[in-house]
Design a protein around this motif. Structure first.
Motif, PDB file in Angstrom:
ATOM      1  N   SER A   1       4.991  -1.641  13.534  1.00 45.46           N
ATOM      2  CA  SER A   1       5.240  -2.727  14.480  1.00 45.46           C
ATOM      3  C   SER A   1       4.125  -3.752  14.409  1.00 45.46           C
ATOM      4  CB  SER A   1       5.306  -2.176  15.912  1.00 45.46           C
ATOM      5  OG  SER A   1       6.404  -1.326  16.049  1.00 45.46           O
ATOM      6  N   SER A   2       4.501  -5.007  14.572  1.00 41.44           N
ATOM      7  CA  SER A   2       3.492  -6.059  14.552  1.00 41.44           C
ATOM      8  C   SER A   2       3.914  -7.186  15.480  1.00 41.44           C
ATOM      9  CB  SER A   2       3.274  -6.575  13.131  1.00 41.44           C
ATOM     10  OG  SER A   2       4.473  -7.087  12.599  1.00 41.44           O
ATOM     11  N   LEU A   3       2.923  -7.917  15.913  1.00 39.65           N
ATOM     12  CA  LEU A   3       3.140  -8.990  16.876  1.00 39.65           C
ATOM     13  C   LEU A   3       2.309 -10.188  16.450  1.00 39.65           C
ATOM     14  CD1 LEU A   3       4.454  -9.667  19.633  1.00 39.65           C
ATOM     15  CD2 LEU A   3       2.448  -8.679  20.718  1.00 39.65           C
TER      16      LEU A   3
ATOM     17  N   SER B   1       0.832  -1.209   0.000  1.00 41.83           N
ATOM     18  CA  SER B   1       0.000   0.000   0.000  1.00 41.83           C
ATOM     19  C   SER B   1       0.863   1.253   0.000  1.00 41.83           C
ATOM     20  CB  SER B   1      -0.900   0.018   1.242  1.00 41.83           C
ATOM     21  OG  SER B   1      -1.911  -0.933   1.098  1.00 41.83           O
ATOM     22  N   PRO B   2       0.294   2.360  -0.433  1.00 44.38           N
ATOM     23  CA  PRO B   2       1.041   3.628  -0.379  1.00 44.38           C
ATOM     24  C   PRO B   2       1.481   3.936   1.058  1.00 44.38           C
ATOM     25  CG  PRO B   2      -0.972   3.880  -1.670  1.00 44.38           C
ATOM     26  CD  PRO B   2      -1.043   2.527  -1.019  1.00 44.38           C
ATOM     27  N   ALA B   3       2.630   4.534   1.184  1.00 45.20           N
ATOM     28  CA  ALA B   3       3.212   4.811   2.506  1.00 45.20           C
ATOM     29  C   ALA B   3       2.299   5.661   3.380  1.00 45.20           C
ATOM     30  CB  ALA B   3       4.570   5.488   2.343  1.00 45.20           C
ATOM     31  N   ASN B   4       1.541   6.590   2.784  1.00 49.58           N
ATOM     32  CA  ASN B   4       0.686   7.459   3.605  1.00 49.58           C
ATOM     33  C   ASN B   4      -0.457   6.679   4.246  1.00 49.58           C
ATOM     34  OD1 ASN B   4      -0.404   7.248   0.970  1.00 49.58           O
ATOM     35  ND2 ASN B   4      -1.634   9.087   1.292  1.00 49.58           N
ATOM     36  N   TYR B   5      -0.895   5.567   3.667  1.00 51.23           N
ATOM     37  CA  TYR B   5      -1.915   4.730   4.306  1.00 51.23           C
ATOM     38  C   TYR B   5      -1.298   3.973   5.478  1.00 51.23           C
ATOM     39  CZ  TYR B   5      -4.940   5.325   0.181  1.00 51.23           C
ATOM     40  OH  TYR B   5      -5.722   5.826  -0.831  1.00 51.23           O
ATOM     41  N   ALA B   6      -0.192   3.294   5.216  1.00 50.34           N
ATOM     42  CA  ALA B   6       0.461   2.494   6.257  1.00 50.34           C
ATOM     43  C   ALA B   6       0.954   3.373   7.405  1.00 50.34           C
ATOM     44  CB  ALA B   6       1.611   1.695   5.663  1.00 50.34           C
ATOM     45  N   ALA B   7       1.290   4.631   7.133  1.00 48.06           N
ATOM     46  CA  ALA B   7       1.780   5.527   8.183  1.00 48.06           C
ATOM     47  C   ALA B   7       0.709   5.810   9.230  1.00 48.06           C
ATOM     48  CB  ALA B   7       2.270   6.836   7.568  1.00 48.06           C
ATOM     49  N   ARG B   8      -0.543   5.615   8.896  1.00 45.62           N
ATOM     50  CA  ARG B   8      -1.633   5.845   9.844  1.00 45.62           C
ATOM     51  C   ARG B   8      -1.832   4.664  10.793  1.00 45.62           C
ATOM     52  NH1 ARG B   8      -4.993  10.058   8.909  1.00 45.62           N
ATOM     53  NH2 ARG B   8      -6.667   8.927   9.956  1.00 45.62           N
ATOM     54  N   VAL B   9      -1.129   3.560  10.529  1.00 50.91           N
ATOM     55  CA  VAL B   9      -1.264   2.354  11.340  1.00 50.91           C
ATOM     56  C   VAL B   9      -0.160   2.339  12.401  1.00 50.91           C
ATOM     57  CG1 VAL B   9      -1.252  -0.175  11.305  1.00 50.91           C
ATOM     58  CG2 VAL B   9      -2.300   1.096   9.427  1.00 50.91           C
ATOM     59  N   ALA B  10      -0.557   2.300  13.668  1.00 49.86           N
ATOM     60  CA  ALA B  10       0.419   2.212  14.754  1.00 49.86           C
ATOM     61  C   ALA B  10       1.017   0.813  14.799  1.00 49.86           C
ATOM     62  CB  ALA B  10      -0.238   2.554  16.087  1.00 49.86           C
ATOM     63  N   GLY B  11       0.197  -0.198  14.505  1.00 57.85           N
ATOM     64  CA  GLY B  11       0.712  -1.558  14.518  1.00 57.85           C
ATOM     65  C   GLY B  11      -0.385  -2.582  14.308  1.00 57.85           C
ATOM     66  N   ALA B  12       0.022  -3.859  14.422  1.00 53.84           N
ATOM     67  CA  ALA B  12      -0.919  -4.956  14.184  1.00 53.84           C
ATOM     68  C   ALA B  12      -0.667  -6.088  15.163  1.00 53.84           C
ATOM     69  CB  ALA B  12      -0.775  -5.465  12.751  1.00 53.84           C
ATOM     70  N   LEU B  13      -1.760  -6.679  15.627  1.00 56.18           N
ATOM     71  CA  LEU B  13      -1.723  -7.913  16.403  1.00 56.18           C
ATOM     72  C   LEU B  13      -2.276  -8.994  15.483  1.00 56.18           C
ATOM     73  CD1 LEU B  13      -3.108  -6.641  19.841  1.00 56.18           C
ATOM     74  CD2 LEU B  13      -0.716  -6.910  19.129  1.00 56.18           C
ATOM     75  N   LEU B  14      -1.462  -9.988  15.183  1.00 54.93           N
ATOM     76  CA  LEU B  14      -1.787 -10.999  14.177  1.00 54.93           C
ATOM     77  C   LEU B  14      -1.942 -12.356  14.858  1.00 54.93           C
ATOM     78  CD1 LEU B  14       0.908  -9.672  11.721  1.00 54.93           C
ATOM     79  CD2 LEU B  14      -1.546  -9.185  11.639  1.00 54.93           C
ATOM     80  N   PHE B  15      -3.177 -12.793  14.998  1.00 52.87           N
ATOM     81  CA  PHE B  15      -3.489 -14.008  15.747  1.00 52.87           C
ATOM     82  C   PHE B  15      -3.541 -15.237  14.848  1.00 52.87           C
ATOM     83  CE2 PHE B  15      -4.877 -10.850  18.698  1.00 52.87           C
ATOM     84  CZ  PHE B  15      -4.720 -11.432  19.947  1.00 52.87           C
ATOM     85  N   ALA B  16      -2.875 -16.287  15.282  1.00 48.23           N
ATOM     86  CA  ALA B  16      -2.952 -17.625  14.686  1.00 48.23           C
ATOM     87  C   ALA B  16      -2.785 -17.659  13.171  1.00 48.23           C
ATOM     88  CB  ALA B  16      -4.262 -18.291  15.102  1.00 48.23           C
ATOM     89  N   PRO B  17      -1.738 -17.019  12.625  1.00 51.35           N
ATOM     90  CA  PRO B  17      -1.565 -17.101  11.169  1.00 51.35           C
ATOM     91  C   PRO B  17      -1.262 -18.528  10.714  1.00 51.35           C
ATOM     92  CG  PRO B  17       0.360 -16.099  12.173  1.00 51.35           C
ATOM     93  CD  PRO B  17      -0.682 -16.228  13.252  1.00 51.35           C
TER      94      PRO B  17
END
Length: 195
Positions: free
Chosen positions: A123-125, A86-102
């Motif tokens: 950041s993601s976890l 995605s464009p950087a300006n979209y992703a810049a609005r995301v503080a992070g992600a919690l990714l369960f059971a991939p």
């Protein structure tokens, strides 16, 4: 990557799931079924994937606060794909992600979200139960996304769980990452000044 050292505001929680999931994995922690926005999408065709990405673009850009993405199963791979392309300006609005059971996502469906093997721009976890047979796979997935990895135990579903718990978990994780990075930089600077 966005610096989270000064992040103090409450986040807008966007939950993402695959319609084939019976129950989102974050519910095992007693968290609500959906965030302030919830996106689901069939990921059968490229058109489905594009529509889902457009919905996520809109949800992120419409948010009046920084966003915390919470995904489960196959939608974790969709988030990774979206974040990297995605464009950087979209992703810049995301503080992070919690990714369960991939690791629960079917391998044949994961290929629909093939993306460059670079860290996500936030950041993601990766969060999963402590199942040793999945350890190597989860470590590889987390490394591909530039994510931390946490193993959790299932707890009985409770009424009244809140997204504040998710935000506290995310804050603890990001603060630990920032502190570790500061220690590493200080150690490297010390090595340079003595060398």
């Amino acid at each position: 990557m966005t610096s989270l050292a000064s992040w103090r505001e409450d986040l807008s929680v966007i939950t993402l799931s695959d319609p084939q999931d019976n129950r989102a994995a974050w519910r095992t922690l007693g968290w609500p079924a959906e965030g302030s926005r919830h996106l689901t999408g069939a990921f059968t065709t490229r058109s489905d994937r594009a529509r889902w990405a457009a919905k996520l673009d809109r949800a992120v850009t419409d948010s009046d606060r920084s966003v915390l993405l919470i995904a489960s199963g196959l939608s974790c791979f969709a988030v990774g794909w979206w974040a990297k392309l995605s464009p950087a300006n979209y992703a810049a609005r995301v503080a992070g992600a919690l990714l369960f059971a991939p690791g629960d996502a079917r391998e044949d469906l994961r290929a629909r979200f093939a993306a460059p093997r670079i860290a996500m721009p936030f950041s993601s976890l990766v969060i999963d139960q402590a199942l040793t047979e999945k350890d190597a796979e989860l470590q590889r997935i987390a490394a591909d996304w530039g994510s931390g990895l946490v193993r959790t135990r299932e707890r009985p579903e409770q009424e009244g769980g809140s997204w504040q718990q998710a935000q506290r978990l995310f804050r603890r994780f990001t603060n630990a990452v920032v502190e570790n990075d500061v220690r590493r930089v200080s150690a490297l600077q010390g090595l340079r000044s003595t060398g």
